[in-house]
Design an enzyme around this catalytic site. Structure first.
Site, PDB file in Angstrom:
ATOM      1  N   PHE A   1      -0.927   7.147   2.563  1.00  0.00           N
ATOM      2  CA  PHE A   1      -0.142   8.011   3.446  1.00  0.00           C
ATOM      3  C   PHE A   1       0.824   7.212   4.318  1.00  0.00           C
ATOM      4  O   PHE A   1       1.996   7.533   4.416  1.00  0.00           O
ATOM      5  CB  PHE A   1      -1.075   8.857   4.322  1.00  0.00           C
ATOM      6  CG  PHE A   1      -1.727   9.969   3.573  1.00  0.00           C
ATOM      7  CD1 PHE A   1      -0.996  11.081   3.202  1.00  0.00           C
ATOM      8  CD2 PHE A   1      -3.060   9.912   3.225  1.00  0.00           C
ATOM      9  CE1 PHE A   1      -1.574  12.130   2.494  1.00  0.00           C
ATOM     10  CE2 PHE A   1      -3.661  10.942   2.519  1.00  0.00           C
ATOM     11  CZ  PHE A   1      -2.914  12.047   2.152  1.00  0.00           C
ATOM     12  N   GLY A   2       0.342   6.132   4.945  1.00  0.00           N
ATOM     13  CA  GLY A   2       1.180   5.364   5.855  1.00  0.00           C
ATOM     14  C   GLY A   2       2.282   4.604   5.143  1.00  0.00           C
ATOM     15  O   GLY A   2       3.469   4.726   5.490  1.00  0.00           O
TER      16      GLY A   2
ATOM     17  N   GLU B   1     -17.693  18.566   2.573  1.00  0.00           N
ATOM     18  CA  GLU B   1     -16.800  19.159   1.573  1.00  0.00           C
ATOM     19  C   GLU B   1     -17.393  19.036   0.172  1.00  0.00           C
ATOM     20  O   GLU B   1     -17.429  19.987  -0.603  1.00  0.00           O
ATOM     21  CB  GLU B   1     -15.458  18.423   1.559  1.00  0.00           C
ATOM     22  CG  GLU B   1     -14.572  18.718   2.739  1.00  0.00           C
ATOM     23  CD  GLU B   1     -13.495  17.647   2.953  1.00  0.00           C
ATOM     24  OE1 GLU B   1     -12.799  17.724   3.972  1.00  0.00           O
ATOM     25  OE2 GLU B   1     -13.360  16.745   2.110  1.00  0.00           O
TER      26      GLU B   1
ATOM     27  N   VAL C   1      -2.162  -7.495  -4.555  1.00  0.00           N
ATOM     28  CA  VAL C   1      -1.839  -8.577  -3.614  1.00  0.00           C
ATOM     29  C   VAL C   1      -3.068  -9.471  -3.434  1.00  0.00           C
ATOM     30  O   VAL C   1      -4.157  -8.983  -3.135  1.00  0.00           O
ATOM     31  CB  VAL C   1      -1.391  -8.002  -2.255  1.00  0.00           C
ATOM     32  CG1 VAL C   1      -1.283  -9.099  -1.200  1.00  0.00           C
ATOM     33  CG2 VAL C   1      -0.065  -7.285  -2.420  1.00  0.00           C
TER      34      VAL C   1
ATOM     35  N   GLY D   1       0.816  -1.205   0.000  1.00  0.00           N
ATOM     36  CA  GLY D   1       0.000   0.000   0.000  1.00  0.00           C
ATOM     37  C   GLY D   1       0.851   1.257   0.000  1.00  0.00           C
ATOM     38  O   GLY D   1       1.689   1.448   0.883  1.00  0.00           O
TER      39      GLY D   1
ATOM     40  N   ALA E   1      -5.130  11.329   7.791  1.00  0.00           N
ATOM     41  CA  ALA E   1      -3.801  11.271   7.195  1.00  0.00           C
ATOM     42  C   ALA E   1      -2.672  11.515   8.209  1.00  0.00           C
ATOM     43  O   ALA E   1      -1.668  10.796   8.185  1.00  0.00           O
ATOM     44  CB  ALA E   1      -3.721  12.258   6.031  1.00  0.00           C
TER      45      ALA E   1
END
Lengths: 423, 423
Positions: free
Chosen positions: A20-21, A176, A85, A17, A320
């Site tokens: 962000f992480g 938003e 994956v 992945g 995030a």
């Protein structure tokens, strides 16, 4: 085929992945004493917080997508692989890609979240979501197609349905999007479609009694009023019971005829298929130790929306900054493990929260201070432009915003579906 | 359903196609004493000469696509309709959209050209073309997917096939694309894919004995040498006899294993289906009078690549300046007809030709002077930026080019297929 590391004498860390992480973890592992392999199904990192601006034709798609390989240039121990994956086998330490197997010594699971329909029928088939760049483009193209069709039809009821946009979920994404959609319809769409005497109807449905429940009730009320001024119809305590290509049905028997339904009502963890079941918490999230290692496996970490981490008795929100800080912490713990030191506990430093409404309105909760208005709006924009990867994106996003707000128009082209999806 | 004009007392002019000719005709008819309806299957005008730069990740797709409606703002007698034309009936003066019929008083057919495979088997299924924005995006995404796969495979022969790009056709499109592809592979791709020790092979196949046959033999030779310096392998007198997903076969028995084959070998006219056959000339083009009216119909015009126009005994080439001048001329003749005056003959003013090779090389033939080198290269870029519709595109295209040439890199993101086509 089993894909071996190019330097078999070194340990291999696989990160699944490039959100962000995972993307942060890969970058923080540059120069570490291990081979790092970052895997993602896309060859780009998506800056998810700005997807709603792609969906409303404010930003070019490529400005919120950063090519992973370009960022990894010069990090000689970090490689990228574009692949899906299929399965992870903790016992044999293998990531299965279907036709290939990737052995690992350490694994970081950073596969994020996916939308959750809470069992409401028709949502998966008919509703739009806003989790990926493709989702954002699909929504943008669909809105433009609705306008083109509405401009042409002579059936008043059908035109009304085509120009009704229902958004389900009154959290940050729903708010938003509702604000940005209302601004778009009243601005560029109205100018481009003189045939449409009515600029469309944006309906925001929230199941709870307040918008933005992660903020205070006062800010929820402010958000409600501000959206009303932008022309958004807000329905509180509205429970959606069904979704179809004709619109939505509510638990009180009401129905809203809408050609566009956006589902922004919630997410669930999206872990890869696991050969051995792992301990999972609320919303399918993987259970962690305080070092971010999986409860069962010393050599496996999980971060971001796929991981369940509690701090001061509360689960960390799927935002995030939490994923970014976890990416840095995992890289630090992996370096410690490579040096035969034990990993350290992770602590999340909460710098506050911001949400944007549109029309110069936003809300914030920073250092215990709650505030709503143009300052929160401006802070949201600035914070997001600073965190955007790449100086070119930052510059072009800033220029686009300035142009949009000065001209009250959309700089971005009103290109419709056929560019991307039809033949 | 028959769609009547909003002002039934005025004549209605229907224009099919928002390419160079049709879009210009619509704009030149602003304020005319008639209702104008412009129809196109896309809601944007495509700036075809720059498509090869989209295909090679130099330009954002939206910079070469201009939204038709935005351009027509303020032209109160001109409307736009996004639709696919199924058939045209000259006798009943109807444009058939399948579910709707559009009556017209005057018609302008500006539907352009489509690729022509000259009967070579496999071209339609396996080759890429470069006639639309979708074509350009498909090609860009495919090239990036080939690189991703080549970076990952351990089969040398397969890697070589993935990194071989065959371009069939040595005219302007083939030459431009070959040069730009070679520059891309040796620049940004090489930097982003350190796994690829070899930057790929670009092969340009020309059936004739010289490149760019519309220019002099000397400029053809210069183009050949210049492409060689960029790393392109040029094969002259090469006749392709078959195309498959494995590559191409040549008439001399040779085969080239290539995962990417681009067909730039020729086009044919693309008229709508006609209820009554009309006189057609070479390559299916509609036969015209010297006033650009169809031979058989006073109230029907044809322009651009779908029309056959002879001047000084030679057929007009299918280039943008010819279509633009015809668009202006048709609008003028329509205004004359509306005022009960007779249409006037069209004369094409040939300002010369330019072609770009890449790597600071180009060729030109202007006012009888033939020249090759950096001046032609620069002139090509400047002319195209001037003709691009919209000041925003012009500015951003210029900035992108400056950045590309200064950095020797691609500013544009290396986003792959999944953004647009996969789920």
């Amino acid at each position: 085929m089993t894909i071996r590391s190019p330097s078999p004498q070194r340990d291999r860390i696989v990160i699944i992945g490039a959100g962000f992480g995972g993307f942060q973890a890969a970058q923080s592992l540059a120069g570490a004493a291990a081979e790092v392999l970052l895997i993602d199904r896309n060859n780009y990192h998506t800056f998810v917080p700005l997807l709603y601006q792609v969906a409303t034709a404010q930003l070019e798609p490529s400005l919120v997508a950063y090519p992973v390989r370009t960022k990894l240039r010069g990090m000689h121990n970090v490689r990228f692989l574009q692949a899906e994956v299929k399965r992870v086998d903790f016992h044999h330490k293998l990531v299965d890609l279907g036709d290939n197997l990737i052995p690992y010594d350490y694994l970081v699971v950073a596969t994020g979240a996916t939308f959750h329909d809470y069992g409401v029928p028709g949502v998966a088939e008919h509703a739009f979501t806003l989790k990926s760049l493709r989702d954002a483009l699909r929504l943008r193209n669909h809105v433009l197609q609705c306008c083109e069709q509405a401009a042409f039809t002579s059936d008043d009821q059908e035109r009304q349905r085509l120009m009704t946009f229902a958004i389900v979920g009154g959290g940050a994404t729903g708010v938003e999007l509702a604000g940005a959609l209302a601004e778009w319809l009243r601005g560029a769409v109205r100018r481009d479609f003189p045939e449409l005497t009515n600029w469309g109807r944006v309906v925001l449905l929230q199941s709870g009694s307040s918008l933005l429940p992660e903020f205070s009730q006062r800010l929820g009320n402010y958000t409600h009023r501000h959206l009303g001024r932008l022309g958004v119809q807000v329905h509180l305590n509205a429970k959606v019971t069904a979704c179809s290509d004709q619109g939505i049905e509510l638990s009180d028997g009401d129905a809203i005829a809408a050609a566009t339904v956006v589902w922004a009502a919630g997410v669930t963890a999206n872990p890869p298929t696991l050969a051995q079941p792992s301990h999972q918490k609320a919303k399918g999230k993987l259970a962690l130790r305080e070092t971010l290692q999986l409860v069962e496996h010393d050599n496996v970490y999980a971060i971001g929306d796929v991981a369940y981490f509690e701090q001061s008795g509360e689960a960390l929100a799927g935002v995030a900054p939490a994923a970014l800080q976890q990416g840095v912490a995992v890289a630090r713990n992996l370096r410690r493990q490579l040096a035969s030191e034990s990993p350290r506990p992770f602590r999340y430093l909460n710098k506050g929260r911001l949400a944007i409404i549109g029309g110069y309105g936003g809300v914030g909760s920073v250092l215990g201070i709650n505030f709503g208005g143009w300052l929160a709006w401006l802070m949201w924009l600035l914070v997001h432009v600073v965190y955007l990867p790449g100086y070119r994106s930052r510059l072009l996003v800033l220029l686009t915003w300035v142009q949009n707000y000065i001209m009250g128009d959309r700089a971005l082209r009103q290109l419709s579906a056929q560019t991307y999806f039809k033949s």
